[in-house]
Write an enzyme that holds these catalytic residues in place. Structure first.
Site, PDB file in Angstrom:
ATOM      1  N   GLU A 264     -12.663   0.685   4.747  1.00 31.28           N
ATOM      2  CA  GLU A 264     -12.119  -0.557   4.193  1.00 31.28           C
ATOM      3  C   GLU A 264     -13.129  -1.225   3.269  1.00 31.28           C
ATOM      4  OE1 GLU A 264     -10.352  -4.823   5.881  1.00 31.28           O
ATOM      5  OE2 GLU A 264     -11.671  -3.595   7.135  1.00 31.28           O
ATOM      6  N   LYS A 330      -2.701  -4.142   2.092  1.00 33.70           N
ATOM      7  CA  LYS A 330      -2.639  -4.644   3.475  1.00 33.70           C
ATOM      8  C   LYS A 330      -1.609  -5.757   3.605  1.00 33.70           C
ATOM      9  CE  LYS A 330      -5.686  -6.180   7.238  1.00 33.70           C
ATOM     10  NZ  LYS A 330      -7.068  -6.506   7.613  1.00 33.70           N
ATOM     11  N   CYS A 382      -7.515  -1.809   9.069  1.00 31.01           N
ATOM     12  CA  CYS A 382      -8.255  -2.584  10.064  1.00 31.01           C
ATOM     13  C   CYS A 382      -7.344  -3.266  11.085  1.00 31.01           C
ATOM     14  CB  CYS A 382      -9.146  -3.602   9.344  1.00 31.01           C
ATOM     15  SG  CYS A 382     -10.459  -4.303  10.401  1.00 31.01           S
TER      16      CYS A 382
END
Length: 512
Positions: A264, A330, A382
């Site tokens: 990430e 995301k 994440c």
């Protein structure tokens, strides 16, 4: 029983629950913790039961999410004492959901062993949904290495949590029958027999594979773990050192691995500002026959949105460009970490509301999979990996792998990254898909379709983890239906219990 002893039981049983999760993995402690909660929830004195439940929740959540203080103190700039206070305040909020559980039990005098897990499932649903949700520390995760892991491909982690609560309620009712009401012992034994049957079916299910491996589609994948310290990651003076580290790790595996994956926000600058790096990598990867996925911070040039994303580089069919369609953005952002609710009010209050890169916008909930070498990857960045229903919605018929990239350097050498890895393992087990997990400082790992770790890199070491991994085809029941069967089952249990209570009341009135 003395109320102070009840409070002590609450604190101890709450704390014990944390040790059922990784890295301790004492899965049986989940049942002991829940037994403690059921004991205090059924306490005859309502006020004592509610206060004891609050203490259980504070003990469980304060210890379980204690790792959050690392990012608040070290990277948010808050004093150590304030970081712990903020963790306890969050724990107090999360304790409201067990409090609701106990309140409902007390208010409606619940005694049925099947209604306890129904109520818990309801409160856990609220915890995972309200204010964008924080479904951390669900007891179902503790069972991934237990004999009951086979329930996950059927009902997901929420279903395994349901089982933990139900099993604990059966044990609790059995103990109560032995000590207090022997006349109810036959009912308790019947419930215990049902528990044994369901447990046996779970053990059988854990041996059954709902998906099949496709060896001819195996990929050799390399996961680059740069091990960039968090206090250096966003330092502009360290940018070129970071680029050198990842360029070296990539170059070592170009041409030998099918796919190389960086974690990430691996390159700590706007992707828009690093176009020469990306385009040079596109050319080199294409020439060597490898493809690269990079965790990227990207500014949408049309809408101006700042996105935490994964971008594909080296793909022959869709060569890299700044508006690359091969991008995942995301969706589920971390409150206060990646965006600040009520931003205009909270940001002026202090550095704790101004962590680096805390102004992201979210992508769509359902997005196209990423492609590499003709294989499809369902991605999650994440924090998103803890939301099983979101990933389940992004599983397609032709999905080969699950992919998650992360940066757990925010939480140092705490239990947080281990809990995070455990959740990623559960996603693989639920969905019957192997999962690849690339992280900055660890824990980088390859996980098979049964949630077992194939290979794992050591934490806090600059390294590349390479494995040939075989995808699967087909869908588990949970991948196909999500939580619908569990919620339907909970509804059926509730309706049947209400009908039974009404019939019993009518019979008693007739007898009178």
């Amino acid at each position: 029983m003395n109320k102070y002893l009840t409070y002590l039981i609450a604190i101890i049983s709450g704390a014990l629950g944390v040790f059922a999760f990784s890295p301790f993995d004492l899965w049986y402690l989940a049942y002991i913790s829940v037994l403690g909660l059921l004991f205090i929830a059924k306490n005859s004195e309502k006020k004592t039961a509610l206060l004891a439940t609050l203490l259980w929740g504070l003990s469980f959540f304060s210890l379980g999410i204690s790792w959050l203080h690392v990012s608040i103190h070290q990277f948010g700039g808050s004093p150590l004492w304030l970081s712990y206070i903020l963790v306890v305040l969050l724990a107090a909020y999360l304790s409201c959901y067990p409090l609701l559980f106990t309140y409902i039990i007390q208010r409606f005098k619940v005694t049925s062993v099947v209604i306890f897990p129904v109520i818990w499932t309801f409160t856990e649903f609220l915890r995972g949904w309200l204010f964008t949700g924080f479904p951390w520390l669900q007891f179902g995760y503790t069972q991934i290495d237990s004999p009951f892991s086979g329930l996950a491909p059927l009902f997901g982690v929420e279903g395994v949590t349901f089982f933990v609560m139900w099993a604990s309620a059966v044990i609790f009712s059995g103990i109560s029958a032995l000590l207090k009401t022997p006349r109810k012992l036959p009912i308790a034994l019947a419930n215990l027999a049902m528990l044994v049957i369901v447990g046996g079916l779970s053990a059988y299910s854990s041996q059954k594979f709902f998906v099949t491996e496709v060896p001819e589609k195996a990929l050799k994948i390399s996961l680059a773990q740069g091990n960039i310290e968090q206090n250096l990651k966003w330092d502009p003076q360290y940018l070129y050192a970071t680029l050198d580290i990842y360029q070296k790790l990539i170059n070592e595996h170009l041409g030998t691995s099918d796919l190389i994956i960086l974690p990430e926000s691996a390159l700590p600058a706007l992707e828009n500002q690093l176009q020469s790096f990306y385009k040079a990598l596109q050319l080199a990867a294409q020439q060597k026959g490898s493809e690269v996925f990079i965790g990227s911070v990207y500014q949408d040039e049309i809408q101006g949105k700042l996105l935490n994303s994964i971008v594909s580089v080296g793909n022959i069919e869709q060569p890299y460009s700044s508006d690359n369609m091969m991008r995942y953005a995301k969706h589920h952002l971390v409150p206060f970490g990646e965006y600040v609710p009520l931003e205009s009010l909270l940001r002026p209050l202090g550095s704790v509301f101004n962590l680096p890169m805390s102004a992201f916008q979210n992508g769509d909930e359902i997005q196209q999979p990423l492609l590499a070498k003709g294989r499809t990857f369902a991605p999650a960045i994440c924090y998103e990996i803890i939301f099983g229903s979101q990933l389940q919605k992004n599983i397609h018929t032709n999905t080969d792998f699950l992919l998650t990239v992360s940066n757990d350097a925010w939480f140092g050498d705490s239990i947080g990254p281990w809990q995070h890895l455990q959740m990623a393992r559960m996603r693989a087990l639920e969905l019957g898909k192997p999962l690849v997990r690339a992280t900055n400082t660890g824990i980088t790992a390859f996980i098979d379709a049964k949630g077992k770790i194939i290979s794992q890199a050591p934490q806090f070491k600059q390294t590349v983890l390479t494995t040939k991994i075989v995808p699967t085809k087909g869908k588990t029941p949970y991948a196909a239906l999500g939580n619908k069967p569990l919620y339907l089952l909970a509804l059926i249990f509730t309706v049947l219990r209400i009908l039974a209570a009404l019939i019993k009341r009518k019979v008693m009135k007739t007898a009178v």
